[in-house]
Every structure is written in C-alpha cells, then in structure tokens.
Design an enzyme around this catalytic site. Structure first.
Site, PDB file in Angstrom:
ATOM      1  N   CYS A  63       0.822  -1.220   0.000  1.00  0.00           N
ATOM      2  CA  CYS A  63       0.000   0.000   0.000  1.00  0.00           C
ATOM      3  C   CYS A  63       0.848   1.258   0.000  1.00  0.00           C
ATOM      4  CB  CYS A  63      -0.892   0.037   1.240  1.00  0.00           C
ATOM      5  SG  CYS A  63      -1.454  -1.539   1.851  1.00  0.00           S
ATOM      6  N   ASP A  95      -3.474  -3.132   7.645  1.00  0.00           N
ATOM      7  CA  ASP A  95      -4.444  -4.103   8.127  1.00  0.00           C
ATOM      8  C   ASP A  95      -4.221  -5.508   7.575  1.00  0.00           C
ATOM      9  OD1 ASP A  95      -5.420  -1.890   9.321  1.00  0.00           O
ATOM     10  OD2 ASP A  95      -7.387  -1.932   8.393  1.00  0.00           O
ATOM     11  N   CYS A 136      -2.638   3.259   2.811  1.00  0.00           N
ATOM     12  CA  CYS A 136      -3.291   2.148   3.491  1.00  0.00           C
ATOM     13  C   CYS A 136      -4.411   2.653   4.392  1.00  0.00           C
ATOM     14  CB  CYS A 136      -2.277   1.362   4.305  1.00  0.00           C
ATOM     15  SG  CYS A 136      -2.933  -0.174   4.980  1.00  0.00           S
ATOM     16  N   ASP A 137      -5.468   1.882   4.436  1.00  0.00           N
ATOM     17  CA  ASP A 137      -6.727   2.144   5.121  1.00  0.00           C
ATOM     18  C   ASP A 137      -6.790   3.375   6.020  1.00  0.00           C
ATOM     19  OD1 ASP A 137      -7.326  -0.127   3.819  1.00  0.00           O
ATOM     20  OD2 ASP A 137      -7.773  -1.339   5.573  1.00  0.00           O
ATOM     21  N   LYS A 138      -6.253   3.287   7.235  1.00  0.00           N
ATOM     22  CA  LYS A 138      -6.445   4.344   8.226  1.00  0.00           C
ATOM     23  C   LYS A 138      -5.642   5.585   7.903  1.00  0.00           C
ATOM     24  CE  LYS A 138      -8.821   1.157   9.971  1.00  0.00           C
ATOM     25  NZ  LYS A 138      -8.486   0.243   8.883  1.00  0.00           N
ATOM     26  N   GLU A 459     -10.647  -5.347  13.512  1.00  0.00           N
ATOM     27  CA  GLU A 459     -11.430  -5.835  12.383  1.00  0.00           C
ATOM     28  C   GLU A 459     -11.480  -7.355  12.418  1.00  0.00           C
ATOM     29  OE1 GLU A 459     -10.617  -2.351   9.057  1.00  0.00           O
ATOM     30  OE2 GLU A 459      -9.700  -4.313   8.793  1.00  0.00           O
ATOM     31  N   SER A 485     -13.438  -5.435   8.238  1.00  0.00           N
ATOM     32  CA  SER A 485     -12.643  -4.948   7.122  1.00  0.00           C
ATOM     33  C   SER A 485     -13.558  -4.510   5.995  1.00  0.00           C
ATOM     34  CB  SER A 485     -11.726  -6.066   6.634  1.00  0.00           C
ATOM     35  OG  SER A 485     -11.228  -5.796   5.349  1.00  0.00           O
TER      36      SER A 485
END
Length: 582
Positions: A63, A95, A136-138, A459, A485
């Site tokens: 990511c 994650d 990446c996600d967060k 998650e 997720s």
C-alpha cells in the site's frame, strides 16, 4: 544582510501572514535558517513558503511502497510553483498484515497517531501548507483529519490501488487469500493451491484492490473535494500518478497565493453528505461510518453514524465492486473512474454540486464533461441500480441504541433471525469457526472488541473470510462491537454501541438469546424483556483489558464511542485558535 520589510522577501512572497515567518524571517530566525542552509537550501528557497509533503511511506506493505516516488513528483510541482517542499514521513499500520492477531488492535489507533504526528510536524516546523500522501486504510482519513484540524492550504493524494492478481484464470486479491484459509481448514484447498494463490494474489504496489477501506476513502477524497479530480483512480504502479502528484504540488502553492480555499471551506456538511453518498453508491467499507464522523469532528461539524446512515439510506448502490460485486478498483479506473459515479449521482440529484473543492471550482464544475459510458457493467445508471438504497446500512434497536452498521452489498436476504452464540473476543470465535463449532442459523456475537474494550476496535476479516471459505457466509450472521474490514462480506454487523466494555447490551447477551437483524428497516434487536435485561445488568461486572500501559492504554483513556467516530480529542468546537491563523 539587514532584515527590513523591503528586502526580507527577495522572491516576491509576502510572509507576514504565513506561519513559516516564525522560522525564516527576521534576525531572530537566524538560528533556524542556519539549519536550512545546512540542508543545502538557498536563501531564496528559505524565504519562500514552506510546504510540508507528508507521506506514510514505509516497507510494511505494498500500500505504501510507492508513496516515496510520488512524493518526489509533488516536490517538483511545489518547486515549479515557487515554494519550498519539506518532505516528512509518518507511520502506518497495515491491516492486511495486522489482521487476525493482536496486532490488529493497533490499526484504528494508528489513525489518531498519524493525524497527531502530522499535526505536530506541521506545528513544530511552521509549514505553511500540506500535501498529504497516503496508501493504506487508516492513513487516508488520518491525513485528511490532520488537514482539517490544521486548516492550512492542503491537497490530499492517494497512493493508488494494487493491480489484480491472476489465479487459475481469474482475478484475485488479498481477500481471496483470507477466504482460502477457510477453504484450507475444511480440506477444500490443498497446501499447494494455497501456496500458489498467496504468491500471485498481490502482484504490485498499491492498496487492496476491491472497494475496501483504502479505495473507499480514496473515492471520498475526491467527492469531499480535498483531492484533485481523477487523482484517486490510476493504480499505484502507473507513472501517470506522478502527473497528479506534480499537479497537487502546484495547486497547493496556488491555494496559498489565492488565500484558499482551505480545508474547512471545503469540508462542510454538504460535502460530507457527498462523501457518504459515494460510500453508499460504491458499496464501500463500513469503516467510512467511523472516518466521516471523525473528519467532521475536526471541522466542528456534528455528523454521526445516524446522519451518515441517512445518506446511505437514500442513495442508490450503482457500482459493481468487490467484495459485494464483481470488479476491482482498476476496472473502475478503466471505465472512467469515480468521477463517472459522481456525475451520475449529481445528474440525478444525489450530490450537492455547489461544494467548493481544492481546484477552486465547484464539484459540478469539476465534473463537467463526464458521462456514463455504454457497453460496461462496472457502473450502473441510477435509473437501474444494483439496489435502490446504499450498499451500507445503519442499524438501531435495543441491542444497539448507539447504532451499528452493516454492508448489504452482495446480500440477497436482508433479514436474519437466530440464536446468539457468544464469544468474548475474536480469537475464541475464530477458533470455533476454524473447527466448525457453529450451526447454520447462528448469530455469532464477538464482544469486548470495541474501541475501549479491545482496546483498538479490531477488524474481523480473518473470521468472516474463514466463514465464507467454508461456504457458510450466507448461513450465519456475525455481530460485534468491533469493526469489519472493507473486504468483509456476508451478514456482518459492526460498531455495535454502546460496546460491552462500558456495559452495553451486547455485553449482557447469553447463548441462545434470539437476535433479529433487519437491514430493510434498519433495526437490530434481541428478544428479551426489560425485566430480564435489568436483572442481567445487575449481574454484569466491568473487566480490565490486557493493555494497561503504553499506547493502547493511552488510547482507551480518551477514545469516544463509535457512533461519533471513535475520536480522542474535543475537536474544533473547543478551539480558541486555528494553527494556520497563528
């Protein structure tokens, strides 16, 4: 050299209202300037605006691995526009690697650490503007939260999606690997096939390929107006991303010259509603119901889970993306990108076109010339949606007075009633699933995984993917005070509040309690009398977590409820000043 007003700005910039004046202007700043000379900056560069180029680059996951390359393009754009870029990095917790073990407790916490670290870097070094790159996600909501908190001229830049892998002639991604673990546990997949799949599922740099959290929040960045149009679309390996990075560097300098718009001019209630509509229309991650309230909080706007859910309820689901659909983010890019989805929503009254964006133009102006292409089945017309209401639904009831969330994208049945099978923590539930210690029709309850009670609100992808891998994804439901997720599919309800740790109803459940989920009506209830609930409440006792020092302990002391975004500070409403106005 003397430092009178006439010759303090040989490059034409008037820095009397820019924060960097504290470290570059006047005799008192000579020590600070000596540090800049030490890094090879010229006198002209020192007296230009200082632009923070913040990235979440690291070697933890694909990511983030291309963010450094893209940051160099941003810096070139900043320099070409007449300002001085200063690159810095911050953490991420990825994650896909943190999933399914104790490391996942760090994931949501990292959102706050990223936002805080960007804030501290900007404050400490008095940078005048920010281009933030995240993969990446967060890290995506975190970077945008920092922009809104600081309210400096800012442009967000997504690092890009991963390319799809190929396994036995089909497109695959990391979620296929998680689901393969369930198939492997039942003997449906051999060691050799699992080994082959894991080696081909993630063939490039970039964030997970479906409409999981990273791609969901990337779409949000364009819809809310903090990112340049089309910047979220191209896959991470494509060098065309560098063109958007360069342009982001130019635009942020223009924002200084033009006096804005700043993030809080851009992030308004209407633009937040636009962002929620994009999540709904694309069948995006339930995590957006945490991140949008948190972003609103930074601007002093009340926009909680229920308000997000109202937008979800009235927005059609029109984008056929994984995990509920067929395609990945690259396919969306190939047919025109998120701008096409936004234009289809705008033309049918589901977006506010008058919201201002970082381009200085309105959203409607940015979308001029976009149109829904024919001969494709990635984006559906609003007139013939995949589902008339959004791919994500809010729930409320006696089991979730503070709300809960479920992704209905890909679900055929929207109601479920069954007996509770209660687990205190994900590990116990995952072990039961791996051993097939459940019955079809069960409602698996995973509690003490909330923001405080985890701590960290883990998650549950490992558990839900294992269920799907075993072929039981449509036969059982799962509810939790933790999270899911963006890659989760099936009847999975997260963010149940109040959480068990603070005495919420989910903490009072017992095996066999009958739970009813109705995603059509938006309800989540357990069939218990008020007398029985009160009796159980008297028996309930608070418990400690295993994290009684360190960052996770610190997080648990300040984090609020999921309904309001699981935030950790009072937000803009309590401000007496904003950083940019110092």
């Amino acid at each position: 050299m003397s430092y009178n007003k006439k010759n303090a700005h040989p490059n034409g910039w008037d820095k009397t209202k820019l924060v960097s004046r504290y470290v570059t202007e006047g005799a008192k700043s000579a020590p600070h300037r000596s540090y800049y000379y030490a890094m090879g900056m010229t006198e002209e560069q020192i007296h230009q605006p200082l632009i923070g180029v913040g990235t979440c680059w690291n070697e933890s996951a694909p990511c983030n691995i291309s963010l450094s390359r893209q940051a160099q393009a941003v810096k070139k754009g900043v320099e070409a526009a007449g300002a001085s870029p200063r690159e810095f990095t911050t953490i991420t917790v990825t994650d896909g690697i943190a999933m399914g073990h104790e490391g996942m407790r760090s994931s949501l916490v990292s959102r706050e650490v990223i936002a805080d670290s960007v804030e501290l870097t900007m404050r400490g070094h008095c940078y005048d503007a920010l281009v933030g790159l995240a993969g990446c996600d967060k890290s995506l909501p975190a970077m945008m939260m920092a922009m809104i908190r600081l309210n400096v001229p800012s442009v967000f830049m997504y690092g890009g999606t991963i390319l799809p892998g190929k396994y036995k002639g089909k497109d695959v991604d990391v979620v296929n690997v998680f689901e393969a673990v369930g198939k492997h546990a039942t003997g449906e997949m051999s060691d050799e096939d699992l080994n082959e799949l894991e080696k081909v599922a993630c063939p490039s740099s970039g964030a997970c390929g479906g409409q999981f959290t990273a791609n969901t929040m990337a779409c949000v960045s364009e819809a809310i107006g903090l990112a340049l149009p089309h910047s979220a679309g191209a896959p991470a390996p494509y060098e065309t991303r560098d063109e958007y990075a360069y342009a982001s560097g130019e635009v942020v300098v223009d924002l200084i010259r033009n006096g804005g718009p700043r993030p809080r001019d851009i992030v308004t209630r209407k633009s937040l509603e636009n962002a929620a509509a994009i999540v709904a229309a694309t069948g995006g991650s339930t995590n957006a119901a945490l991140h949008l309230p948190a972003m609103a909080h930074e601007a002093g706007i009340d926009f909680n889970l229920f308000e997000v859910a109202e937008i979800f309820k009235r927005t059609p689901y029109i984008t056929n993306l994984r995990p509920g659909g067929k395609f990945v983010a690259k396919d969306l890019y190939d047919v025109g990108g998120i701008g096409i989805v936004m234009k289809e929503l705008l033309d049918n009254g589901f977006l506010h076109g008058d919201c201002i964006t970082v381009t200085g133009k309105t959203l409607a102006e940015n979308l001029e010339g976009e149109s829904l292409p024919k001969d494709q089945n990635v984006i559906y017309p609003v007139a013939a949606p995949i589902h008339p209401t959004g791919g994500v639904v809010g729930l409320k009831g006696n089991l979730a007075p503070e709300g809960a969330i479920v992704k209905i994208a890909g679900l055929e049945e929207l109601t479920f009633t069954g007996p509770a099978r209660v687990f205190d923590g994900e590990d116990a539930c995952f072990a039961a699933v791996q051993n097939k210690e459940y019955e079809n029709g069960d409602v698996l309850v995973v509690r003490y995984e909330g923001a405080k009670g985890g701590p960290g609100m883990r998650e549950m992808l490992s558990t839900t993917a294992a269920l799907y891998g075993q072929g039981a994804g449509g036969d059982v439901a799962l509810i939790t005070d933790g999270r899911f997720s963006g890659g989760t599919r099936g009847f999975c309800i997260g963010h149940v509040g109040p959480e068990a740790f603070v005495g919420g109803m989910i903490g009072l459940l017992k095996d066999g309690d009958i739970i009813t989920i109705d995603a059509e009506k938006g309800t989540l209830d357990v069939d218990l009398s008020d007398e029985e609930v009160e009796a159980r409440r008297k028996e309930w006792k608070p418990r400690k977590t295993n994290y009684n020092s360190g960052a996770l302990w610190k997080y648990a002391q300040t984090v609020g409820c999921a309904r309001d975004g699981a935030v950790t500070h009072p937000g803009a409403k309590e401000e007496t000043h904003i950083f940019v106005d110092l």
